[in-house]
Design an enzyme around this catalytic site. Structure first.
Site, PDB file in Angstrom:
ATOM      1  N   TYR A   1      -1.113  -0.785  10.782  1.00  0.00           N
ATOM      2  CA  TYR A   1      -1.487  -1.291   9.346  1.00  0.00           C
ATOM      3  C   TYR A   1      -0.387  -1.205   8.237  1.00  0.00           C
ATOM      4  O   TYR A   1       0.376  -2.107   7.704  1.00  0.00           O
ATOM      5  CB  TYR A   1      -2.619  -0.828   8.509  1.00  0.00           C
ATOM      6  CG  TYR A   1      -2.968  -1.011   7.281  1.00  0.00           C
ATOM      7  CD1 TYR A   1      -3.395  -2.289   6.779  1.00  0.00           C
ATOM      8  CD2 TYR A   1      -2.663  -0.210   5.994  1.00  0.00           C
ATOM      9  CE1 TYR A   1      -3.351  -2.579   5.232  1.00  0.00           C
ATOM     10  CE2 TYR A   1      -3.014  -0.288   4.601  1.00  0.00           C
ATOM     11  CZ  TYR A   1      -3.497  -1.526   4.411  1.00  0.00           C
ATOM     12  OH  TYR A   1      -3.453  -1.772   3.107  1.00  0.00           O
TER      13      TYR A   1
ATOM     14  N   ASN B   1      -5.108   4.408  -4.738  1.00  0.00           N
ATOM     15  CA  ASN B   1      -6.815   4.273  -3.832  1.00  0.00           C
ATOM     16  C   ASN B   1      -7.302   3.420  -5.315  1.00  0.00           C
ATOM     17  O   ASN B   1      -8.061   4.064  -6.070  1.00  0.00           O
ATOM     18  CB  ASN B   1      -7.349   5.559  -3.534  1.00  0.00           C
ATOM     19  CG  ASN B   1      -6.808   6.349  -2.300  1.00  0.00           C
ATOM     20  OD1 ASN B   1      -5.497   6.269  -2.166  1.00  0.00           O
ATOM     21  ND2 ASN B   1      -7.531   6.606  -1.686  1.00  0.00           N
TER      22      ASN B   1
ATOM     23  N   LYS C   1       2.576  -3.835   6.520  1.00  0.00           N
ATOM     24  CA  LYS C   1       3.013  -3.805   5.398  1.00  0.00           C
ATOM     25  C   LYS C   1       4.428  -3.613   5.021  1.00  0.00           C
ATOM     26  O   LYS C   1       5.190  -4.339   4.192  1.00  0.00           O
ATOM     27  CB  LYS C   1       2.160  -2.769   4.393  1.00  0.00           C
ATOM     28  CG  LYS C   1       0.626  -3.039   4.296  1.00  0.00           C
ATOM     29  CD  LYS C   1       0.313  -4.309   3.510  1.00  0.00           C
ATOM     30  CE  LYS C   1      -1.060  -4.462   3.258  1.00  0.00           C
ATOM     31  NZ  LYS C   1      -1.576  -5.532   2.572  1.00  0.00           N
TER      32      LYS C   1
ATOM     33  N   ARG D   1      -9.934  13.907   9.001  1.00  0.00           N
ATOM     34  CA  ARG D   1     -10.031  12.661   9.890  1.00  0.00           C
ATOM     35  C   ARG D   1      -8.556  12.555  10.725  1.00  0.00           C
ATOM     36  O   ARG D   1      -7.354  13.079   9.757  1.00  0.00           O
ATOM     37  CB  ARG D   1     -10.108  11.695   9.019  1.00  0.00           C
ATOM     38  CG  ARG D   1     -11.368  11.305   8.651  1.00  0.00           C
ATOM     39  CD  ARG D   1     -11.546   9.938   7.745  1.00  0.00           C
ATOM     40  NE  ARG D   1     -10.724   9.908   6.766  1.00  0.00           N
ATOM     41  CZ  ARG D   1     -10.766   9.011   5.832  1.00  0.00           C
ATOM     42  NH1 ARG D   1     -11.609   8.047   5.513  1.00  0.00           N
ATOM     43  NH2 ARG D   1      -9.911   8.915   4.871  1.00  0.00           N
TER      44      ARG D   1
ATOM     45  N   SER E   1       0.743  -1.201  -0.191  1.00  0.00           N
ATOM     46  CA  SER E   1      -0.231   0.010  -0.038  1.00  0.00           C
ATOM     47  C   SER E   1       0.828   1.256  -0.166  1.00  0.00           C
ATOM     48  O   SER E   1       1.987   1.348   0.421  1.00  0.00           O
ATOM     49  CB  SER E   1      -0.938  -0.020   1.373  1.00  0.00           C
ATOM     50  OG  SER E   1      -1.355   1.367   1.710  1.00  0.00           O
TER      51      SER E   1
HETATM   52  P1  NAD Z   1     -10.870  -7.171   1.205  1.00  0.00           P
HETATM   53  O1  NAD Z   1     -11.114  -7.005   2.836  1.00  0.00           O
HETATM   54  O2  NAD Z   1     -12.090  -6.642   0.408  1.00  0.00           O
HETATM   55  O3  NAD Z   1     -10.324  -8.381   0.945  1.00  0.00           O
HETATM   56  C1  NAD Z   1      -9.343  -9.305   1.641  1.00  0.00           C
HETATM   57  C2  NAD Z   1     -10.043 -10.503   1.734  1.00  0.00           C
HETATM   58  O4  NAD Z   1      -9.101 -11.134   2.345  1.00  0.00           O
HETATM   59  C3  NAD Z   1     -11.610 -10.825   2.216  1.00  0.00           C
HETATM   60  O5  NAD Z   1     -12.085 -11.340   1.531  1.00  0.00           O
HETATM   61  C4  NAD Z   1     -11.259 -11.262   3.701  1.00  0.00           C
HETATM   62  O6  NAD Z   1     -12.539 -11.870   3.877  1.00  0.00           O
HETATM   63  C5  NAD Z   1     -10.031 -12.061   3.335  1.00  0.00           C
HETATM   64  N1  NAD Z   1      -9.350 -12.446   4.719  1.00  0.00           N
HETATM   65  C6  NAD Z   1      -9.106 -11.649   5.608  1.00  0.00           C
HETATM   66  N2  NAD Z   1      -8.346 -12.185   6.273  1.00  0.00           N
HETATM   67  C7  NAD Z   1      -8.101 -13.577   6.182  1.00  0.00           C
HETATM   68  C8  NAD Z   1      -7.215 -14.555   6.700  1.00  0.00           C
HETATM   69  N3  NAD Z   1      -7.020 -14.503   8.058  1.00  0.00           N
HETATM   70  N4  NAD Z   1      -7.431 -15.721   6.064  1.00  0.00           N
HETATM   71  C9  NAD Z   1      -7.916 -15.827   4.748  1.00  0.00           C
HETATM   72  N5  NAD Z   1      -8.656 -14.733   4.227  1.00  0.00           N
HETATM   73  C10 NAD Z   1      -8.616 -13.660   4.895  1.00  0.00           C
HETATM   74  O7  NAD Z   1      -9.630  -6.105   0.713  1.00  0.00           O
HETATM   75  P2  NAD Z   1      -9.128  -5.601  -0.493  1.00  0.00           P
HETATM   76  O8  NAD Z   1      -9.599  -4.145  -0.593  1.00  0.00           O
HETATM   77  O9  NAD Z   1      -9.389  -6.570  -1.538  1.00  0.00           O
HETATM   78  O10 NAD Z   1      -7.694  -5.631   0.001  1.00  0.00           O
HETATM   79  C11 NAD Z   1      -6.614  -6.671  -0.518  1.00  0.00           C
HETATM   80  C12 NAD Z   1      -5.313  -6.403  -0.203  1.00  0.00           C
HETATM   81  O11 NAD Z   1      -4.833  -4.958  -0.817  1.00  0.00           O
HETATM   82  C13 NAD Z   1      -5.286  -6.158   1.494  1.00  0.00           C
HETATM   83  O12 NAD Z   1      -3.931  -6.985   1.625  1.00  0.00           O
HETATM   84  C14 NAD Z   1      -5.162  -5.015   1.391  1.00  0.00           C
HETATM   85  O13 NAD Z   1      -4.289  -4.515   2.582  1.00  0.00           O
HETATM   86  C15 NAD Z   1      -4.383  -4.413   0.326  1.00  0.00           C
HETATM   87  N6  NAD Z   1      -4.601  -2.943  -0.106  1.00  0.00           N
HETATM   88  C16 NAD Z   1      -6.027  -2.656  -0.369  1.00  0.00           C
HETATM   89  C17 NAD Z   1      -6.152  -1.196  -0.830  1.00  0.00           C
HETATM   90  C18 NAD Z   1      -7.538  -0.774  -0.904  1.00  0.00           C
HETATM   91  O14 NAD Z   1      -7.832   0.260  -1.132  1.00  0.00           O
HETATM   92  N7  NAD Z   1      -8.568  -1.859  -1.157  1.00  0.00           N
HETATM   93  C19 NAD Z   1      -5.144  -0.358  -0.759  1.00  0.00           C
HETATM   94  C20 NAD Z   1      -3.915  -0.919  -0.770  1.00  0.00           C
HETATM   95  C21 NAD Z   1      -3.686  -2.271  -0.304  1.00  0.00           C
HETATM   96  C1  UD1 Z   2      -7.324   4.951   2.953  1.00  0.00           C
HETATM   97  C2  UD1 Z   2      -6.238   4.309   3.809  1.00  0.00           C
HETATM   98  C3  UD1 Z   2      -5.272   3.734   2.647  1.00  0.00           C
HETATM   99  C4  UD1 Z   2      -6.007   2.738   1.812  1.00  0.00           C
HETATM  100  C5  UD1 Z   2      -7.227   3.525   0.973  1.00  0.00           C
HETATM  101  C6  UD1 Z   2      -8.127   2.491   0.226  1.00  0.00           C
HETATM  102  C7  UD1 Z   2      -6.281   5.691   5.665  1.00  0.00           C
HETATM  103  C8  UD1 Z   2      -5.711   6.761   6.367  1.00  0.00           C
HETATM  104  N1  UD1 Z   2      -5.829   5.193   4.518  1.00  0.00           N
HETATM  105  O1  UD1 Z   2      -6.830   5.856   2.020  1.00  0.00           O
HETATM  106  O2  UD1 Z   2      -4.265   2.939   3.365  1.00  0.00           O
HETATM  107  O3  UD1 Z   2      -5.070   2.630   0.619  1.00  0.00           O
HETATM  108  O4  UD1 Z   2      -7.803   4.109   2.195  1.00  0.00           O
HETATM  109  O5  UD1 Z   2      -8.695   1.681   1.080  1.00  0.00           O
HETATM  110  O6  UD1 Z   2      -7.250   4.805   5.996  1.00  0.00           O
HETATM  111  N2  UD1 Z   2     -13.146  11.401   2.415  1.00  0.00           N
HETATM  112  C9  UD1 Z   2     -14.078  12.102   2.641  1.00  0.00           C
HETATM  113  N3  UD1 Z   2     -15.282  11.612   3.089  1.00  0.00           N
HETATM  114  C10 UD1 Z   2     -15.373  10.313   3.340  1.00  0.00           C
HETATM  115  C11 UD1 Z   2     -14.345   9.448   3.086  1.00  0.00           C
HETATM  116  C12 UD1 Z   2     -13.244  10.092   2.605  1.00  0.00           C
HETATM  117  O7  UD1 Z   2     -13.992  13.151   2.519  1.00  0.00           O
HETATM  118  O8  UD1 Z   2     -16.497   9.986   3.630  1.00  0.00           O
HETATM  119  C13 UD1 Z   2     -11.875  11.880   1.976  1.00  0.00           C
HETATM  120  C14 UD1 Z   2     -10.894  11.712   2.780  1.00  0.00           C
HETATM  121  O9  UD1 Z   2     -10.367  12.600   3.748  1.00  0.00           O
HETATM  122  C15 UD1 Z   2      -9.622  11.660   1.716  1.00  0.00           C
HETATM  123  C16 UD1 Z   2     -10.075  10.847   0.368  1.00  0.00           C
HETATM  124  O10 UD1 Z   2     -11.523  11.318   0.874  1.00  0.00           O
HETATM  125  O11 UD1 Z   2      -9.055  12.989   1.559  1.00  0.00           O
HETATM  126  C17 UD1 Z   2      -9.934   9.663   0.271  1.00  0.00           C
HETATM  127  O12 UD1 Z   2     -10.411   8.825   1.524  1.00  0.00           O
HETATM  128  P1  UD1 Z   2     -10.223   7.251   1.505  1.00  0.00           P
HETATM  129  O13 UD1 Z   2     -11.072   6.796   0.390  1.00  0.00           O
HETATM  130  O14 UD1 Z   2     -10.945   6.913   2.929  1.00  0.00           O
HETATM  131  O15 UD1 Z   2      -8.997   6.779   1.137  1.00  0.00           O
HETATM  132  P2  UD1 Z   2      -7.568   7.121   1.959  1.00  0.00           P
HETATM  133  O16 UD1 Z   2      -7.899   7.687   3.210  1.00  0.00           O
HETATM  134  O17 UD1 Z   2      -6.762   7.873   1.053  1.00  0.00           O
END
Ligand code: NAD
Ligand code: UD1
Length: 332
Positions: free
Chosen positions: A148, A178, A152, A293, A123
């Site tokens: 978190y 994002n 990572k 936040r 991330s």
């Molecule tokens: P998500 O929560 O939708 O998916 C994660 C999946 O892993 C879920 O289906 C959950 O049930 C499963 N899981 C959780 N713990 C587990 C365990 N102990 N054993 C087996 N399965 C388990 O999340 P996502 O958005 O799909 O994210 C996937 C990966 O990408 C994560 O590692 C997250 O940290 C990383 N990531 C996501 C974002 C984002 O914005 N979505 C950003 C940066 C990094």
């Molecule tokens: C968060 C995580 C980041 C992860 C990403 C996608 C934090 C601090 N960071 O990023 O690790 O990769 O989610 O899952 O939690 N905002 C609003 N109103 C809302 C929600 C968000 O104004 O209801 C704004 C936030 O202040 C920010 C932007 O929208 O400026 C994006 O927010 P968000 O979607 O939550 O993602 P991040 O905080 O960037």
């Protein structure tokens, strides 16, 4: 065969579909802590293929051992994990346990069964609050304080150590900015129940589950005062994974470890995102300005030149398409 951990989650399910579309055989592993079993069926429906599913916690060594024993796994796409920065402050033990211990167990079994390739979901949050934009892969990590982000960073180090110790192991670290949007079918989507991210919050408002959209701060030091992020369509993000796998396969003999940012390379403010939804829907959305936040940075976006240059990858979806696909998840 490719093992997709967390394959019923938001990103894992989109990746599963794309791998199937590219002709790969996959097996999905999930413990459903943040997803639903019906997503497995939806993946099968979209790809029109049967997919093996294992309900398993990645920390369950015995069960995971059986998964490797019974399937000829060649690569792992490792999405399983906990992902909320704010929640990680309240439950640090869960974040260290699932993310780190889970990855250790997975890696030990990969070594035991000589599974050579792993693509890992990292991330942008690990860059901390580095002030010079855009963020590139060579930045010295700034030790961000969330459990978190720490988890990572530790996993990235762990993967590097394992790849140095075990020559056959090939590691690709992908640092996501994002990810937003959904598959155009609208059949697979993020579990928005626990999410407070911007796009799921906008969708909840549009589904009448919230009276307004909270906007956290309009006094950041950014071009319009609103928080700026790098939003990348989930399809583009997942294509980056396919290209990373292709890159490893192409450089099989010499490849060991590499890191790539995956973002759009563009910063967009919360106001610009709200405006994009308003334009598409041809109506105003009700927004309420709230205090910032805890821990929110003003702005960041990715330098994606390394992925462009080395993987031959580039994001294709426009903001218009991102919004259009997000609207597919609106209730009828
Ligand atoms: P998500 O929560 O939708 O998916 C994660 C999946 O892993 C879920 O289906 C959950 O049930 C499963 N899981 C959780 N713990 C587990 C365990 N102990 N054993 C087996 N399965 C388990 O999340 P996502 O958005 O799909 O994210 C996937 C990966 O990408 C994560 O590692 C997250 O940290 C990383 N990531 C996501 C974002 C984002 O914005 N979505 C950003 C940066 C990094
Ligand atoms: C968060 C995580 C980041 C992860 C990403 C996608 C934090 C601090 N960071 O990023 O690790 O990769 O989610 O899952 O939690 N905002 C609003 N109103 C809302 C929600 C968000 O104004 O209801 C704004 C936030 O202040 C920010 C932007 O929208 O400026 C994006 O927010 P968000 O979607 O939550 O993602 P991040 O905080 O960037």
């Amino acid at each position: 065969m490719i093992l997709v951990t967390g394959g019923c989650g938001y990103l894992g399910s989109h990746c599963a579909v794309e791998l199937l579309n590219n002709g790969y055989e996959i097996i999905i592993l999930d413990n459903f802590s943040n997803s639903e079993k019906r997503i497995h069926k939806q993946i099968e429906n979209i790809a029109n293929k049967k997919v093996k599913l294992e309900e398993c916690d990645i920390r369950d060594r015995k069960k995971l051992d059986q998964v490797f024993l019974n399937n000829k796994v060649e690569s792992v796409f490792h999405f399983a994990g906990l992902k909320s920065i704010s929640e990680s402050f309240d439950k640090p033990e869960d974040y260290y346990s699932v993310n780190i211990i889970g990855t250790v167990v997975l890696l030990e079994l990969m070594v035991k069964y000589c599974v050579s390739k792993i693509i890992f979901s990292s991330s942008a949050t690990i860059y901390g609050d580095y002030s010079k934009l855009p963020w590139h892969e060579k930045i010295d990590l700034n030790i961000p304080d969330s459990p978190y982000a720490q988890s990572k960073i530790i996993i990235e180090k762990l993967l590097k150590n394992f790849s140095l110790k075990h020559n056959f192991l090939k590691v690709a670290i992908l640092r996501y900015f994002n990810p937003v949007g959904f598959h155009h079918s609208g059949l697979i989507r993020e579990n928005s129940k626990n999410s407070t991210n911007l796009f799921p919050e906008i969708i909840k408002y549009l589904n009448n589950e919230k009276p307004h959209i909270n906007i956290y701060g309009n006094d950041f030091d950014t071009h319009d005062g609103y928080g700026v992020r790098d939003y990348i369509h989930v399809n583009d993000l997942i294509n980056g994974h396919i290209e990373a796998l292709n890159f490893i396969l192409k450089h099989d003999k010499t490849y060991n470890y590499n890191v790539w940012n995956l973002g759009s390379g563009k910063g967009r403010s919360v106001l610009e995102i709200v405006n994009a939804f308003e334009k598409q829907l041809k109506r105003k959305l009700k927004c309420v300005i709230k205090p910032r936040r805890k821990g929110d940075l003003g702005q960041y976006w990715a330098d994606i030149n390394k992925a462009k240059r080395e993987l031959g990858w580039h994001p294709k979806k426009t903001l218009h398409e991102i919004v259009e696909d997000s609207l597919m998840s609106l209730k009828e």
